[in-house]
Motif scaffolding. Sequence first.
Motif, PDB file in Angstrom:
ATOM      1  N   GLY A 118       0.806  -1.218   0.000  1.00  0.00           N
ATOM      2  CA  GLY A 118       0.000   0.000   0.000  1.00  0.00           C
ATOM      3  C   GLY A 118       0.841   1.270   0.000  1.00  0.00           C
ATOM      4  N   TRP A 119       2.043   1.161   0.552  1.00  0.00           N
ATOM      5  CA  TRP A 119       2.937   2.326   0.575  1.00  0.00           C
ATOM      6  C   TRP A 119       3.288   2.743  -0.855  1.00  0.00           C
ATOM      7  CZ3 TRP A 119       7.988   3.242  -1.094  1.00  0.00           C
ATOM      8  CH2 TRP A 119       8.620   4.371  -0.545  1.00  0.00           C
TER       9      TRP A 119
ATOM     10  N   PRO B 181      -3.610   5.245  -4.442  1.00  0.00           N
ATOM     11  CA  PRO B 181      -3.692   4.601  -3.127  1.00  0.00           C
ATOM     12  C   PRO B 181      -4.598   3.387  -3.095  1.00  0.00           C
ATOM     13  CG  PRO B 181      -4.752   6.761  -3.127  1.00  0.00           C
ATOM     14  CD  PRO B 181      -3.989   6.655  -4.409  1.00  0.00           C
ATOM     15  N   ARG B 182      -5.545   3.311  -4.016  1.00  0.00           N
ATOM     16  CA  ARG B 182      -6.475   2.179  -3.959  1.00  0.00           C
ATOM     17  C   ARG B 182      -5.989   0.985  -4.782  1.00  0.00           C
ATOM     18  NH1 ARG B 182     -11.615   4.628  -2.465  1.00  0.00           N
ATOM     19  NH2 ARG B 182     -12.741   2.868  -3.358  1.00  0.00           N
TER      20      ARG B 182
ATOM     21  N   VAL C 149       6.432  -5.763   1.214  1.00  0.00           N
ATOM     22  CA  VAL C 149       5.797  -6.860   1.952  1.00  0.00           C
ATOM     23  C   VAL C 149       4.336  -6.509   2.211  1.00  0.00           C
ATOM     24  CG1 VAL C 149       7.959  -7.518   3.055  1.00  0.00           C
ATOM     25  CG2 VAL C 149       6.466  -5.858   4.174  1.00  0.00           C
ATOM     26  N   ARG C 150       3.598  -7.483   2.692  1.00  0.00           N
ATOM     27  CA  ARG C 150       2.181  -7.222   2.963  1.00  0.00           C
ATOM     28  C   ARG C 150       2.040  -6.350   4.210  1.00  0.00           C
ATOM     29  NH1 ARG C 150      -0.910 -12.795   1.971  1.00  0.00           N
ATOM     30  NH2 ARG C 150      -2.321 -11.697   3.356  1.00  0.00           N
ATOM     31  N   SER C 151       0.937  -5.594   4.241  1.00  0.00           N
ATOM     32  CA  SER C 151       0.806  -4.644   5.344  1.00  0.00           C
ATOM     33  C   SER C 151       0.541  -5.356   6.672  1.00  0.00           C
ATOM     34  CB  SER C 151      -0.289  -3.618   5.048  1.00  0.00           C
ATOM     35  OG  SER C 151      -1.466  -4.292   4.692  1.00  0.00           O
TER      36      SER C 151
ATOM     37  N   LEU D  20      -2.182   4.900   5.096  1.00  0.00           N
ATOM     38  CA  LEU D  20      -3.318   5.226   4.256  1.00  0.00           C
ATOM     39  C   LEU D  20      -3.909   3.964   3.633  1.00  0.00           C
ATOM     40  CD1 LEU D  20      -4.195   8.199   3.556  1.00  0.00           C
ATOM     41  CD2 LEU D  20      -3.200   7.783   1.318  1.00  0.00           C
ATOM     42  N   ALA D  21      -3.006   3.173   3.054  1.00  0.00           N
ATOM     43  CA  ALA D  21      -3.483   1.993   2.342  1.00  0.00           C
ATOM     44  C   ALA D  21      -3.888   0.889   3.318  1.00  0.00           C
ATOM     45  CB  ALA D  21      -2.408   1.478   1.398  1.00  0.00           C
ATOM     46  N   ALA D  22      -3.215   0.870   4.468  1.00  0.00           N
ATOM     47  CA  ALA D  22      -3.540  -0.161   5.451  1.00  0.00           C
ATOM     48  C   ALA D  22      -4.937   0.072   6.009  1.00  0.00           C
ATOM     49  CB  ALA D  22      -2.517  -0.158   6.575  1.00  0.00           C
ATOM     50  N   ALA D  23      -5.375   1.342   5.998  1.00  0.00           N
ATOM     51  CA  ALA D  23      -6.671   1.683   6.568  1.00  0.00           C
ATOM     52  C   ALA D  23      -7.818   1.099   5.751  1.00  0.00           C
ATOM     53  CB  ALA D  23      -6.824   3.202   6.646  1.00  0.00           C
TER      54      ALA D  23
END
Lengths: 278, 201
Positions: A148-149, A157-158, A182-184, A275-278
């Motif tokens: 997501g970063w 971001p999506r 890596v994965r969030s 942001l993306a983790a949210a």
Amino acid sequence: MTTSQHARSAATPAADEEALVRALAGLSLTAPATVAAGALVRTGLADAWAELPSPLGPIAVAWNGRGISWIDRADDPESFAERFAARVGRPLARASGMPERLARSVAARLAGGRRVRIPLDLRGRTPFEVAVWMKALEIPRGEVRPYGWIAAEIGHPRAVRAVGTALAHNPVPLVVPCHRVVRSDGSIGQYSLGGPAAKRTILASEGLDPDELEVAARSGRRFLGSATTKIVCLPTCHNARRIAAPHRRPFGSLGAALAAGYRACRECRPASGALAAA
Amino acid sequence: MDPDDALCYRLAKDLDEAFPALVEAHAGRLYTIAHRTLGVPSDAEEVAQDALVRAHAALGTYDADRIRALRLKPWLATIAVNLARNRRRRATDRRPPTSLEPLVVAGLEPRIPSAAGPLEMAERRDARRRLADELLRLPPAMREAIVLRHVDGLSVAETALALGRPEGTVKAQVHRGLAQLRLHLAPDFLDPTTSVKELTA
């Protein structure tokens, strides 16, 4: 000139002008195969490949005049050529070695040099893919970022899943360090160059402990702040790793850190990940 | 249609698609030009390859009309001759002319047809080597003219175009070059005091 000299000249092929012209025409040569092969590689119309050492063992590296075009496992040259044909499609031939300058910069990059400029041949790839790979190039050795970063940093971001796909299609793994994404949730995630196990190996070779990473993320330590500087980072950021043990303040979310009066590190930009983790 | 004209059309349409055909058709003559003007096989190999790479880069900057109007043979010859000239100038150490024997061994010098007897073959091989060596002893400008006109087989007009010299100059250089070659190749049959002018009159 006497008559006898004339007669003798005419009888001597080398002295006869017509024969001389014929002899000159006979001086044509066949070019060594390296002339055409080298010209096609240098113009980017064909590729050469050679084996190079890497933290994952020998790897196959293909290149042409525009840059490195493909990196793959070297365990099986035949299936390497097949994969190259399917994905790139240009003629490919094995070379005895790489041009010295290119070999030096690849070796320097594999050894962790960030300032090394390596020309890459990314023709035919989408602008989105190239943006993802260029962003991955910014991740320093020994650090990781969530998918997501990357998505947030390149302004999509999506598009986390698309980022994952683009990284899976990275034609030049190790040089473009997709293994540092890596994965969030902290798990290591997939890796095109030999799967998750290879990803762990290469991260470990860069000084990270993959198990520790996963444990930290699963136990909710996704951000790390410094009680003295009041700066919050992604845990593997070189700034975070410098924080002395007594001053380390883990956070489960960036919001919690900001609420506690911390500001986001300008180098690892944890907001992009959050942001993306949210 | 001249094969080169057809090739130019293809290059104008899709440079990268057609360029391998140009390499196939012209690598040999560019290597020949470089080899016969420089006399050093490794240098010739580099010059021929460099010439093809330069040609690709140049074609990439030309528009389609210009590519279609190109006269490929002299145009490529110009690139090879210029690169060979640069290399010759860089070679400050004047290397002695190379013997062509390794080339024959490497299979790069055309073989003498095997119908000829061993003695005749040896004689002809020897004659080729002497001719190539004599060619390398000509002054560079004269050598370039002879190589393009008679080894590569360009017309006088194409040779003039390739070398950027007036046709009259090319004609004179070729004429004098041939005369010198005849003089040097047949010393036994000619009176050394006979001038070149008399010889070719």
